[in-house]
Design a protein around this motif. Sequence first.
Motif, PDB file in Angstrom:
ATOM      1  N   THR A 164       0.839  -1.197   0.000  1.00 56.78           N
ATOM      2  CA  THR A 164       0.000   0.000   0.000  1.00 56.78           C
ATOM      3  C   THR A 164       0.873   1.245   0.000  1.00 56.78           C
ATOM      4  O   THR A 164       1.934   1.279   0.635  1.00 56.78           O
ATOM      5  N   GLN A 165       0.403   2.254  -0.726  1.00 60.52           N
ATOM      6  CA  GLN A 165       1.143   3.505  -0.828  1.00 60.52           C
ATOM      7  C   GLN A 165       0.230   4.671  -0.486  1.00 60.52           C
ATOM      8  O   GLN A 165      -0.949   4.685  -0.849  1.00 60.52           O
ATOM      9  N   THR A 166       0.809   5.628   0.206  1.00 63.64           N
ATOM     10  CA  THR A 166       0.090   6.867   0.514  1.00 63.64           C
ATOM     11  C   THR A 166       1.021   8.058   0.329  1.00 63.64           C
ATOM     12  O   THR A 166       2.237   7.949   0.561  1.00 63.64           O
ATOM     13  N   LEU A 215       7.108  10.172   0.353  1.00 59.21           N
ATOM     14  CA  LEU A 215       6.152   9.202  -0.165  1.00 59.21           C
ATOM     15  C   LEU A 215       6.252   7.952   0.708  1.00 59.21           C
ATOM     16  O   LEU A 215       7.352   7.484   0.998  1.00 59.21           O
ATOM     17  N   ARG A 216       5.101   7.442   1.068  1.00 59.11           N
ATOM     18  CA  ARG A 216       5.078   6.341   2.031  1.00 59.11           C
ATOM     19  C   ARG A 216       4.589   5.044   1.407  1.00 59.11           C
ATOM     20  O   ARG A 216       3.735   5.040   0.537  1.00 59.11           O
ATOM     21  N   CYS A 217       5.134   3.964   1.922  1.00 56.61           N
ATOM     22  CA  CYS A 217       4.809   2.633   1.419  1.00 56.61           C
ATOM     23  C   CYS A 217       4.793   1.664   2.596  1.00 56.61           C
ATOM     24  O   CYS A 217       5.627   1.775   3.512  1.00 56.61           O
ATOM     25  N   VAL A 218       3.841   0.763   2.563  1.00 58.11           N
ATOM     26  CA  VAL A 218       3.849  -0.348   3.518  1.00 58.11           C
ATOM     27  C   VAL A 218       4.006  -1.626   2.704  1.00 58.11           C
ATOM     28  O   VAL A 218       3.070  -2.053   2.014  1.00 58.11           O
ATOM     29  N   GLY A 249       2.777  -1.563  -5.276  1.00 56.04           N
ATOM     30  CA  GLY A 249       1.686  -0.737  -4.786  1.00 56.04           C
ATOM     31  C   GLY A 249       1.005  -0.025  -5.939  1.00 56.04           C
ATOM     32  O   GLY A 249       1.431  -0.135  -7.089  1.00 56.04           O
ATOM     33  N   GLN A 250      -0.058   0.716  -5.630  1.00 57.28           N
ATOM     34  CA  GLN A 250      -0.817   1.361  -6.699  1.00 57.28           C
ATOM     35  C   GLN A 250      -0.219   2.682  -7.137  1.00 57.28           C
ATOM     36  O   GLN A 250      -0.710   3.288  -8.086  1.00 57.28           O
TER      37      GLN A 250
END
Lengths: 115, 111
Positions: A5-7, A21-24, A107-108
């Motif tokens: 997931t990216q936010t 930029l964040r990613c899990v 991620g998207q």
Amino acid sequence: EPEVTQTPSHQVTQMGQEVILRCVPISNHLYFYWYRQILGQKVEFLVSFYNNEISEKSEIFDDQFSVERPDGSNFTLKIRSTKLEDSAMYFCASSERVSGNTEAFFGQGTRLTVV
Amino acid sequence: AQSVSQHNHHVILSEAASLELGCNYSYGGTVNLFWYVQYPGQHLQLLLKYFSGDPLVKGIKGFEAEFIKSKFSFNLRKPSVQWSDTAEYFCAVKTLGRLYFGRGTQLTVWP
């Protein structure tokens, strides 16, 4: 099904500003990657990360870029002073391992627009 | 360095037409080959992959790809496309641990 997931999904920033930029990544994966795609161009490798350090980086990944795994779940890409040409879709990916028969899960993406 | 070429940038088909998207790569050593698909607003999803064995690989949603080592190619095929196949398709080659992508092919299927 586990996923990366990216936010945020879209980030607009002014030139010269810093962005994170964040990613899990998927929880049992050990290798993490950032890619970017400038509109109309190829998906390009930026950096790979393993065991809390950069494994490999491309020529695009200059001193303006940094990556971090601040805790056990997040993987971040920081651009210190954004330029117009940093506008792109940024994809995070993770994989169980880097060698052998393994695939990367993406991620998207985060669409970064620098104005 | 590896180079991946996708020759078709935009393909427009009617439903039920057959599809073939070309992908060629340059590095001749050991490679893993992938096709990813990106539906509008979604993330890159793995369509199919080739690591070894049978060079004809079947993936999800009726897609298949054939690895032809002598031609450095990994073309994607589907005998009959649907409107829901409208998406961007990326060929990717993993060499020495790094994934290299083609530019992508936008497929538009008209109902």
